[in-house]
Design an enzyme around this catalytic site. Structure first.
Site, PDB file in Angstrom:
ATOM      1  CE1 TYR A 141      39.114  -8.329   0.259  1.00  0.00           C
ATOM      2  CE2 TYR A 141      40.421  -6.535  -0.658  1.00  0.00           C
ATOM      3  CZ  TYR A 141      39.356  -6.979   0.115  1.00  0.00           C
ATOM      4  OH  TYR A 141      38.529  -6.059   0.719  1.00  0.00           O
ATOM      5  CE  LYS A 145      35.490  -7.472  -0.852  1.00  0.00           C
ATOM      6  NZ  LYS A 145      34.155  -7.493  -0.204  1.00  0.00           N
ATOM      7  CB  THR A 178      37.802  -4.577  10.240  1.00  0.00           C
ATOM      8  OG1 THR A 178      38.382  -4.969   8.981  1.00  0.00           O
ATOM      9  CG2 THR A 178      36.794  -3.463  10.004  1.00  0.00           C
TER      10      THR A 178
END
Length: 264
Positions: A141, A145, A178
């Protein structure tokens, strides 16, 4: 203003369209299917968009997955790499000429890439951006990014060199409550839920930051920045590595069979 909400989830996308139309009567808002994990879906979306001959003044690249288990997309790419970076790269490049022709010197078109502070802890192993060795969801991850940020900065340079009326910035909305956290372990997920109401930003507040970057006159002609919670800040040292930016740009263009030069 004509807004297109593109998502792989039709139910959620249509619900967002309905909500916006209720809140603002007469709003031009619609849903289009787009799955960033599929390069063919990206190409099909772009083809449909081109056929409509619409201008494009703002592109917000917001799709993301986080901490997913090891796995590949239908085209054989690691999922963090494909969704967080590769799909956005292809989408932006295929729409770039429309962005260029839609922008004006006094009102530039804008590319806004939603980023994450996770890039600060990424290594800069350019040759393993797909995390093909010793897979770690956290490292994968973070690496995706960083790749997204390297792309943003190099795109800015290409646009500036071509004197294009298009800006490119990365936006970090902070810690947002989220569904990205659904892949946490049970203890971590429980802790996340306990502190989210106190420390995490709501999705609506995070969206305000993205919209600010996409529309605010304060950021007119501002490009090549990392905007954290509404303010330009320094990103990681690795993200400013011009050689790394160039290498990633070239290798991605080769992977996607795109020209390394942008057409203006």
């Amino acid at each position: 203003m004509h807004v297109i909400i593109a998502s792989h989830n039709k139910k959620i996308g249509l619900a967002a369209v309905k909500r916006l139309c209720v809140e603002k009567r007469g709003a031009q808002v619609e849903f289009e299917h787009l799955d960033l994990s599929s390069l063919s879906s990206v190409q099909e979306f772009v083809q449909r968009f081109r056929e409509r001959r619409l201008p494009l003044h703002t592109l917000i690249n917001n799709a993301a997955v986080m901490l997913v288990s090891e796995g590949k997309t239908e085209e054989g790419y690691e999922r963090h790499f494909a969704i967080n970076y590769l799909g956005h790269f292809l989408l932006t490049r295929l729409l770039l000429d429309i962005l260029v022709h839609s922008g004006r010197e006094e009102e530039c078109s804008r590319v806004v890439n939603i980023s994450s502070s996770a890039h600060y802890v990424s290594d800069s192993n350019l040759h393993d951006f797909q995390s093909l060795q010793n897979y770690s969801p956290h490292a994968s991850y973070a690496r995706s990014k960083l790749a997204q940020l390297l792309f943003t900065y190099h795109l800015h340079k290409e646009l500036e060199q071509g004197s294009c009326a298009v800006t490119a910035n990365a936006v970090d909305p902070g810690i947002v409550n989220t569904d990205l956290y659904r892949n946490l372990s049970f203890p971590a997920k429980l802790a996340q839920k306990l502190i989210a109401c106190l420390l995490f930003r709501s999705p609506a507040k995070a969206a305000e930051i993205a919209v600010y970057a996409a529309t605010s006159p304060d950021l007119e002609s501002v490009s090549g920045c990392y905007i954290h919670e509404g303010n330009p800040v320094k990103s990681s040292l690795a993200s400013y590595d011009a050689e790394l930016q160039s290498e990633l740009w070239k290798s991605t263009c080769k992977l996607l069979r795109l020209s390394t030069y942008i057409k203006t």
